[in-house]
Write a protein that holds these residues in place. Structure first.
Motif, mmCIF file in Angstrom:
data_model
loop_
_atom_site.group_PDB
_atom_site.id
_atom_site.type_symbol
_atom_site.label_atom_id
_atom_site.label_comp_id
_atom_site.label_asym_id
_atom_site.label_seq_id
_atom_site.Cartn_x
_atom_site.Cartn_y
_atom_site.Cartn_z
ATOM 1 N N ILE A 71 -71.291 -62.033 -3.252
ATOM 2 C CA ILE A 71 -71.151 -61.657 -1.849
ATOM 3 C C ILE A 71 -69.863 -62.303 -1.357
ATOM 4 N N GLU A 72 -68.898 -61.460 -1.011
ATOM 5 C CA GLU A 72 -67.617 -61.946 -0.505
ATOM 6 C C GLU A 72 -67.488 -61.601 0.970
ATOM 7 N N MET A 73 -66.834 -62.486 1.711
ATOM 8 C CA MET A 73 -66.555 -62.230 3.119
ATOM 9 C C MET A 73 -65.156 -62.744 3.427
ATOM 10 N N CYS A 74 -64.439 -61.991 4.249
ATOM 11 C CA CYS A 74 -63.145 -62.459 4.725
ATOM 12 C C CYS A 74 -62.807 -61.719 6.009
ATOM 13 N N TYR A 75 -61.714 -62.137 6.639
ATOM 14 C CA TYR A 75 -61.287 -61.450 7.853
ATOM 15 C C TYR A 75 -59.773 -61.350 7.889
ATOM 16 N N TRP A 76 -59.301 -60.407 8.693
ATOM 17 C CA TRP A 76 -57.884 -60.187 8.925
ATOM 18 C C TRP A 76 -57.643 -60.260 10.422
ATOM 19 N N ASN A 77 -56.588 -60.956 10.842
ATOM 20 C CA ASN A 77 -56.152 -60.909 12.226
ATOM 21 C C ASN A 77 -55.439 -59.589 12.429
ATOM 22 N N GLU A 78 -55.823 -58.844 13.468
ATOM 23 C CA GLU A 78 -55.193 -57.557 13.719
ATOM 24 C C GLU A 78 -53.900 -57.736 14.512
ATOM 25 N N SER A 79 -52.989 -56.785 14.347
ATOM 26 C CA SER A 79 -51.661 -56.883 14.950
ATOM 27 C C SER A 79 -51.689 -56.899 16.470
ATOM 28 N N ASP A 80 -52.761 -56.410 17.098
ATOM 29 C CA ASP A 80 -52.853 -56.442 18.558
ATOM 30 C C ASP A 80 -53.212 -57.833 19.088
ATOM 31 N N LYS A 81 -53.504 -58.755 18.197
ATOM 32 C CA LYS A 81 -53.865 -60.142 18.514
ATOM 33 C C LYS A 81 -55.115 -60.250 19.406
ATOM 34 N N LYS A 82 -55.845 -59.140 19.535
ATOM 35 C CA LYS A 82 -57.062 -59.121 20.342
ATOM 36 C C LYS A 82 -58.320 -58.976 19.491
ATOM 37 N N HIS A 83 -58.142 -58.638 18.216
ATOM 38 C CA HIS A 83 -59.278 -58.352 17.335
ATOM 39 C C HIS A 83 -59.066 -58.966 15.957
ATOM 40 N N LYS A 84 -60.181 -59.130 15.274
ATOM 41 C CA LYS A 84 -60.191 -59.472 13.857
ATOM 42 C C LYS A 84 -61.026 -58.414 13.154
ATOM 43 N N LEU A 85 -60.650 -58.083 11.944
ATOM 44 C CA LEU A 85 -61.452 -57.186 11.122
ATOM 45 C C LEU A 85 -62.146 -58.050 10.084
ATOM 46 N N PHE A 86 -63.467 -57.996 10.062
ATOM 47 C CA PHE A 86 -64.290 -58.813 9.174
ATOM 48 C C PHE A 86 -64.911 -57.895 8.120
ATOM 49 N N ALA A 87 -64.913 -58.327 6.877
ATOM 50 C CA ALA A 87 -65.465 -57.507 5.794
ATOM 51 C C ALA A 87 -66.486 -58.290 4.985
ATOM 52 N N VAL A 88 -67.480 -57.554 4.487
ATOM 53 C CA VAL A 88 -68.485 -58.099 3.571
ATOM 54 C C VAL A 88 -68.559 -57.154 2.378
ATOM 55 N N SER A 89 -68.385 -57.711 1.189
ATOM 56 C CA SER A 89 -68.490 -56.921 -0.031
ATOM 57 C C SER A 89 -69.581 -57.524 -0.908
ATOM 58 N N ILE A 90 -70.486 -56.670 -1.386
ATOM 59 C CA ILE A 90 -71.555 -57.114 -2.280
ATOM 60 C C ILE A 90 -71.410 -56.343 -3.585
ATOM 61 N N THR A 91 -71.365 -57.078 -4.700
ATOM 62 C CA THR A 91 -71.264 -56.451 -6.017
ATOM 63 C C THR A 91 -72.264 -57.094 -6.965
ATOM 64 N N SER A 92 -72.880 -56.274 -7.787
ATOM 65 C CA SER A 92 -73.887 -56.740 -8.749
ATOM 66 C C SER A 92 -73.451 -56.389 -10.163
ATOM 67 N N PHE A 93 -73.716 -57.308 -11.071
ATOM 68 C CA PHE A 93 -73.351 -57.122 -12.467
ATOM 69 C C PHE A 93 -74.552 -57.408 -13.357
ATOM 70 N N VAL A 94 -74.644 -56.676 -14.462
ATOM 71 C CA VAL A 94 -75.637 -56.941 -15.499
ATOM 72 C C VAL A 94 -74.860 -57.099 -16.793
ATOM 73 N N ASN A 95 -75.001 -58.265 -17.414
ATOM 74 C CA ASN A 95 -74.272 -58.576 -18.649
ATOM 75 C C ASN A 95 -72.781 -58.306 -18.502
ATOM 76 N N GLY A 96 -72.212 -58.676 -17.347
ATOM 77 C CA GLY A 96 -70.774 -58.563 -17.129
ATOM 78 C C GLY A 96 -70.281 -57.184 -16.724
ATOM 79 N N LYS A 97 -71.159 -56.195 -16.670
ATOM 80 C CA LYS A 97 -70.752 -54.843 -16.296
ATOM 81 C C LYS A 97 -71.292 -54.518 -14.905
ATOM 82 N N TYR A 98 -70.461 -53.881 -14.091
ATOM 83 C CA TYR A 98 -70.874 -53.532 -12.735
ATOM 84 C C TYR A 98 -72.092 -52.622 -12.780
#
Length: 147
Positions: free
Chosen positions: A46-73
């Protein structure tokens, strides 16, 4: 998934050890968090990060979830990429799909897609998982949306 993430977060903040197989990476400087949970041949990230938007009024926040079995997605029930727009003035966050690209979980030629968020830099890496190979595509940040 959100419940288990909250439990891990609470354990971390209380200074308690994480559950066996859990690794939590918090990079405050880069606005990035990664929770890895390994159980036998299964790995969930589970990854999360954010970006400051160029309007300096907002942030874009993202959540990515990835699952693997024996190293394969192996896409699980909760896998995928979600975005939220944070309003700095009102201190509110809401789900958004207006990010400059369509988030897909698969391709027309049968590949599954996973997303890796940036710990450094600004760009997302999309990985297309085919039966015997992978292809990667960079999704570039443009200040308010991606290309």
């Amino acid at each position: 998934m959100a419940n288990s993430l909250r439990q891990t977060w609470e354990q971390y903040h209380k200074g308690k050890p994480l559950e066996e197989g859990e690794v939590l990476t918090i990079d405050k400087k880069n606005g990035y968090i990664l929770l890895e949970r390994k159980q036998e041949e299964y790995l969930t990230k589970i990854e999360m990060c954010y970006w400051n938007e160029s309007d300096k009024k907002h942030k874009l926040f993202a959540v990515s979830i990835t699952s693997f079995v024996n190293g394969k997605y192996s896409a699980g029930q909760y896998d995928g990429l979600s975005f939220y727009r944070y309003n700095n003035a009102s201190k509110t966050m809401s789900l958004t799909h207006d990010v400059g690209f369509d988030v897909a979980i698969g391709t027309s030629d049968g590949a599954q897609i996973s997303y890796s968020l940036p710990r450094t830099g600004k760009d997302i890496i999309a990985t297309m998982w085919y039966e015997n190979k992978t292809k990667k595509k960079t999704i570039r940040w443009k200040g308010r949306k991606f290309n």
